[in-house]
Write an enzyme that holds these catalytic residues in place. Structure first.
Site, PDB file in Angstrom:
ATOM      1  N   GLY A  68      -2.598  -4.807  -3.471  1.00 34.35           N
ATOM      2  CA  GLY A  68      -1.421  -4.946  -2.790  1.00 34.35           C
ATOM      3  C   GLY A  68      -1.565  -6.651  -2.169  1.00 34.35           C
TER       4      GLY A  68
ATOM      5  N   ASP B 103       0.544  -1.747   4.611  1.00 29.80           N
ATOM      6  CA  ASP B 103       0.438  -0.589   5.369  1.00 29.80           C
ATOM      7  C   ASP B 103      -1.174   0.109   4.895  1.00 29.80           C
ATOM      8  OD1 ASP B 103       0.175   1.914   6.704  1.00 29.80           O
ATOM      9  OD2 ASP B 103       1.739   2.852   5.381  1.00 29.80           O
TER      10      ASP B 103
ATOM     11  N   SER C  83       6.939   5.675   2.372  1.00 32.98           N
ATOM     12  CA  SER C  83       7.676   4.728   2.379  1.00 32.98           C
ATOM     13  C   SER C  83       8.227   4.162   1.264  1.00 32.98           C
ATOM     14  CB  SER C  83       6.634   3.559   2.970  1.00 32.98           C
ATOM     15  OG  SER C  83       5.562   3.434   2.306  1.00 32.98           O
TER      16      SER C  83
ATOM     17  N   HIS D 153       0.825  -1.053   0.125  1.00 36.10           N
ATOM     18  CA  HIS D 153       0.017   0.055   0.012  1.00 36.10           C
ATOM     19  C   HIS D 153       0.942   1.255  -0.055  1.00 36.10           C
ATOM     20  CE1 HIS D 153      -2.594  -3.181   1.525  1.00 36.10           C
ATOM     21  NE2 HIS D 153      -3.666  -2.670   1.255  1.00 36.10           N
TER      22      HIS D 153
END
Ligand code: SAM
Length: 318
Positions: free
Chosen positions: A149, A169, A100, A42
């Site tokens: 995902g 996430d 990220s 994610h």
């Protein structure tokens, strides 16, 4: 489902905990020359303007990163995180916040690979543009899939080098996410038992959230669970009062770093008397686990060059 935009939340208290841990784990992976993969199920948009409309509107960064700026002698985990944030803001004002994907790419060496999933069409496009144009990522090293995902993860495990960090996430706006996370982890461990799976979760007043964490803790694997409560749960039962990171197969260095950092984070990010942290791991020790990992290449994180100043951001659009 497509209402969530991470730009509203960039740099908030949850991002601080999540990304400080992510940076630490990436540092650990870099201690060995062997290449690794990072899979981010994610991914979000990748890079966020803290002086942009969205982050400015929510003001969440003032409850997160802003409270850390200018801190004197933060613990090593936080010092290292701030150092990386500073790399994205070379002019000294923290206006750009790396998500990220950008944190991973910043840490990776040429032979490491980044595989990203982002379902939101606009976020996926922004992510792709950011990686290619601003981060100059090559298609060989970084691939973005605009798909689910949870489903996509299956076909990437195990990654060819058999070294990998998997960040899961989701936003949990869809309450099915709690179930999907647990299923993705169980399935992922069957395909790649030695993988380092990192799961972010919110502290919210929702039964599914509690049940997911208890179920994660029952898994027969090595894990470390860090959570940070920044305020008392709201009277109306809504909103997030903290967050947690559940790390399967954690680097052996992570627990000590978190033990030093969490009390500091509680003091720095806590908003009332109910601010607290917890750090737990399986009650039954698994002998030999630490011995399997190589301590010999332990390096202290570099000292901060200088702390980013806390400055007023002038609103601007990106
Ligand atoms: N990992 C990012 C970071 O730390 O910078 C933040 C990600 S944000 C919490 C969650 C993202 O997942 C959102 O951008 C959302 O559009 C996306 N998303 C939601 N459901 C998804 C799914 N099933 N598969 C892939 N992406 C999804």
């Amino acid at each position: 489902m497509f209402s969530y935009r991470h730009a509203f939340h960039a740099g908030n208290h949850a991002d601080v905990l999540k990304h400080a841990i992510l940076v630490q784990v990436l540092d650990y992976f870099n201690r060995k020359d062997n290449p690794y993969w990072v899979i981010d199920t994610h991914a979000g948009a990748g890079l966020y303007a803290l002086d942009g409309d969205w982050a400015g509107q929510s003001g969440e960064v003032t409850e997160g990163l802003d409270r850390l700026l200018g801190a004197t002698q933060p613990p090593a985990l936080i010092e290292r995180y701030l150092h990386v944030i500073q790399d994205f803001n070379p002019d000294g004002v923290a206006n750009l916040y790396p998500g990220s994907p950008c944190l991973a790419l910043h840490a990776m060496r040429p032979d490491d690979r980044l595989r990203l999933f982002e379902l939101h069409p606009t976020e996926g496009q922004v992510l792709e543009d950011t990686l290619r144009q601003q981060m100059r990522a090559s298609r060989r090293q970084v691939a973005v899939a605009r798909e689910d995902g949870f489903a996509g993860l299956k076909r990437l495990l195990p990654p060819p080098p058999r070294r990998g960090l998997i960040l899961i996430d989701p936003s949990y706006e869809n309450k099915q996410d709690y179930r999907h996370v647990l299923q993705a982890l169980k399935d992922g461990l069957q395909r790649f038992a030695q993988g380092c799976f990192v799961i972010w979760y919110p502290l919210v007043q929702r039964v599914q959230a509690h049940e997911m964490v208890r179920a994660l803790e029952r898994l027969p694997v090595d894990w470390l669970n860090a959570s940070l409560t920044i305020r008392k749960p709201s009277a109306d039962g809504l909103g997030m009062h903290g967050s947690g990171m559940f790390v399967v197969n954690p680097p052996w260095t992570l627990e000590a770093e978190l033990r030093a950092a969490l009390p500091w984070l509680q003091a720095t990010l806590g908003q009332d008397e109910q601010a607290k942290f917890s750090l737990t791991r399986p009650t039954q020790a698994r002998p030999g686990k630490e011995a399997e990992q190589d301590e010999s290449d332990f390096r202290e994180p570099p000292p901060a060059r200088h702390a980013l100043p806390r400055q007023k951001r002038s609103p601007s659009r990106r």
